[in-house]
Write a protein that holds these residues in place. Structure first.
Motif, PDB file in Angstrom:
ATOM      1  N   ASN A 272      43.772  48.649  25.575  1.00 58.75           N
ATOM      2  CA  ASN A 272      44.353  48.020  26.752  1.00 58.75           C
ATOM      3  C   ASN A 272      43.517  46.796  27.092  1.00 58.75           C
ATOM      4  O   ASN A 272      42.281  46.827  27.010  1.00 58.75           O
ATOM      5  N   ILE A 273      44.177  45.721  27.508  1.00 53.07           N
ATOM      6  CA  ILE A 273      43.455  44.552  27.979  1.00 53.07           C
ATOM      7  C   ILE A 273      44.142  44.074  29.260  1.00 53.07           C
ATOM      8  O   ILE A 273      45.237  43.524  29.237  1.00 53.07           O
ATOM      9  N   GLY A 274      43.510  44.374  30.382  1.00 55.08           N
ATOM     10  CA  GLY A 274      44.088  44.078  31.684  1.00 55.08           C
ATOM     11  C   GLY A 274      43.002  43.858  32.716  1.00 55.08           C
ATOM     12  O   GLY A 274      41.812  43.858  32.399  1.00 55.08           O
ATOM     13  N   ASN A 275      43.411  43.691  33.959  1.00 56.82           N
ATOM     14  CA  ASN A 275      42.462  43.467  35.049  1.00 56.82           C
ATOM     15  C   ASN A 275      41.974  44.774  35.658  1.00 56.82           C
ATOM     16  O   ASN A 275      40.955  44.822  36.325  1.00 56.82           O
ATOM     17  N   SER A 276      42.754  45.827  35.447  1.00 60.73           N
ATOM     18  CA  SER A 276      42.441  47.162  35.947  1.00 60.73           C
ATOM     19  C   SER A 276      42.401  47.226  37.469  1.00 60.73           C
ATOM     20  O   SER A 276      41.690  48.034  38.052  1.00 60.73           O
ATOM     21  N   GLN A 277      43.186  46.336  38.108  1.00 60.19           N
ATOM     22  CA  GLN A 277      43.307  46.327  39.568  1.00 60.19           C
ATOM     23  C   GLN A 277      44.754  45.981  39.927  1.00 60.19           C
ATOM     24  O   GLN A 277      45.054  44.831  40.251  1.00 60.19           O
ATOM     25  N   PRO A 278      45.654  46.962  39.836  1.00 58.77           N
ATOM     26  CA  PRO A 278      47.076  46.662  40.092  1.00 58.77           C
ATOM     27  C   PRO A 278      47.310  46.152  41.515  1.00 58.77           C
ATOM     28  O   PRO A 278      46.604  46.524  42.450  1.00 58.77           O
ATOM     29  N   VAL A 279      48.320  45.294  41.627  1.00 60.94           N
ATOM     30  CA  VAL A 279      48.658  44.660  42.901  1.00 60.94           C
ATOM     31  C   VAL A 279      50.133  44.914  43.188  1.00 60.94           C
ATOM     32  O   VAL A 279      50.983  44.777  42.297  1.00 60.94           O
ATOM     33  N   GLN A 280      50.449  45.273  44.439  1.00 57.48           N
ATOM     34  CA  GLN A 280      51.835  45.444  44.826  1.00 57.48           C
ATOM     35  C   GLN A 280      52.568  44.102  44.764  1.00 57.48           C
ATOM     36  O   GLN A 280      52.006  43.054  45.099  1.00 57.48           O
ATOM     37  N   LEU A 281      53.812  44.137  44.347  1.00 64.59           N
ATOM     38  CA  LEU A 281      54.577  42.918  44.154  1.00 64.59           C
ATOM     39  C   LEU A 281      54.641  42.066  45.426  1.00 64.59           C
ATOM     40  O   LEU A 281      54.483  40.846  45.391  1.00 64.59           O
ATOM     41  N   LEU A 282      54.863  42.703  46.578  1.00 62.86           N
ATOM     42  CA  LEU A 282      54.966  41.953  47.830  1.00 62.86           C
ATOM     43  C   LEU A 282      53.631  41.304  48.202  1.00 62.86           C
ATOM     44  O   LEU A 282      53.603  40.209  48.781  1.00 62.86           O
ATOM     45  N   GLU A 283      52.524  41.945  47.863  1.00 63.92           N
ATOM     46  CA  GLU A 283      51.209  41.352  48.101  1.00 63.92           C
ATOM     47  C   GLU A 283      51.000  40.131  47.207  1.00 63.92           C
ATOM     48  O   GLU A 283      50.395  39.131  47.613  1.00 63.92           O
TER      49      GLU A 283
END
Length: 349
Positions: A272-283
């Motif tokens: 996996n290559i990601g930020n590992s900090q999901p963000v809600q779409l509205l945010e």
């Protein structure tokens, strides 16, 4: 992790070199002094002028980019990359390219992208993502390329509720053809690593964004709509979250896997290559509004076929093997994209 003679110049093939990620990877490799051979078919899935502008940043002018040079007539530049307009599935030209340049490592980022477009034009995904990828594997096999790093996708996790997503999770239930082709790539790579003894590294990208990004991605679409006073399409009524990953962090991970070795001796690797900090779409939309100092008109819509509710990368394995460490906060990355967008499209001057 150890250096793989990183100070020595390598000859590296980057497929999809006019694409968003391929452009940034090529630029970074050139800055490090490596010889980059780039290919791209420059298809019209999105604005070709954006692809040509990326190539111009790499020193390839428009006339040079669009001509159909064959491998033997392609020119060699001392100060910039070599570029050829080419389809991955070309079973004559691609083997010739591999034989001519004897690549030290291959970075396969070319693919027909997009989840929703796979519902409209499935044949394009079979051509590029399946036949094309097989052609790359065959070329690596026959020219003894020791390492292939290739693009997979977070979409292969489907609608899994087991978050964060881990590489050991079952991914046998893709919900789009695009995701299915990426799962197929991983299986094909496993077979070739096992049969022919070369290293394959699959990188499951998580929602990449940043300057020079793709016009079909959320960051681009939202920014464009807000600037033009048009509605922002908010799917699943905003009940979505994404592990938005800034392009610089993606590039750092790709470069590590391309140029370094790890203590993991397996020939077949997946990360996996990601930020590992999901963000809600509205945010995410709110952060774009802040960067633009403009309020979005939101059009709430149902879930789209093939879309997933959430993505969230566990990147511990990539951290362990290659010291991967994402550094860019979403607000910082959005500000950088907005600044690029305004400059590129000459807005607000």
């Amino acid at each position: 992790m150890s250096s793989e003679n990183n100070s020595l110049s390598k000859t590296i093939l980057v497929t999809g070199a006019a694409g968003f990620i391929g452009f940034h990877v090529s630029k970074a490799l050139l800055a490090l002094g490596h010889k980059v051979v780039g290919i791209d078919n420059l298809n019209d899935y999105y604005d070709v002028n954006l692809k040509l502008a990326r190539l111009a940043e790499l020193g390839i002018d428009k006339e040079e980019a669009i001509q159909d040079l064959n491998v033997t007539s392609s020119t060699t530049h001392d100060s910039k990359m070599i570029f050829l307009k080419m389809n991955l599935e070309d079973r004559k030209a691609l083997p010739e390219l591999f034989k001519k340049y004897n690549f030290d490592v291959v970075c396969n980022l070319a693919a027909q992208a997009g989840v929703r477009y796979s519902l409209e034009n499935p044949e394009a995904y079979a051509d590029s993502n399946l036949t094309g990828f097989l052609n790359v594997l065959e070329c690596c096999r026959h020219t003894k390329v020791p390492k292939l790093v290739y693009a997979s996708s977070s979409s292969i996790y489907g609608n899994s509720d087991a978050v964060p997503f881990e590489e050991t999770a079952n991914v046998d239930h893709p919900i789009s053809l695009y995701a299915a082709t990426k799962k197929a790539n991983e299986l094909m790579a496993h077979a070739y690593s096992h049969l022919y003894g070369f290293e394959t590294i699959g990188l499951r990208f998580f929602t990449v964004y940043g300057p020079w990004g793709r016009p079909d991605m959320a960051m681009f679409l939202f920014t464009e709509a807000i600037i033009n006073g048009q509605p922002v399409k908010v799917f699943n009524n905003g009940d979505l979250s994404r592990d938005f990953t800034y392009i610089d962090d993606i590039v750092s991970g790709i470069l590590a896997t391309l140029l370094e070795t790890s203590d993991n001796t397996s020939l077949y690797k997946l990360y996996n290559i990601g930020n590992s900090q999901p963000v809600q779409l509205l945010e995410y939309i709110e952060a774009i509004e802040t960067a633009l100092d403009k309020t979005a008109i939101k059009e709430m819509l149902p879930m789209q076929p093939g879309d997933v509710k959430q993505t969230y990368a566990n990147v511990n394995l990539l951290k362990k093997d290659f010291k991967y460490q994402p550094k860019t906060e979403v607000t910082q990355g959005i500000a950088a994209f907005v600044a690029w967008y305004k400059g590129f499209y000459d807005i607000g001057r």
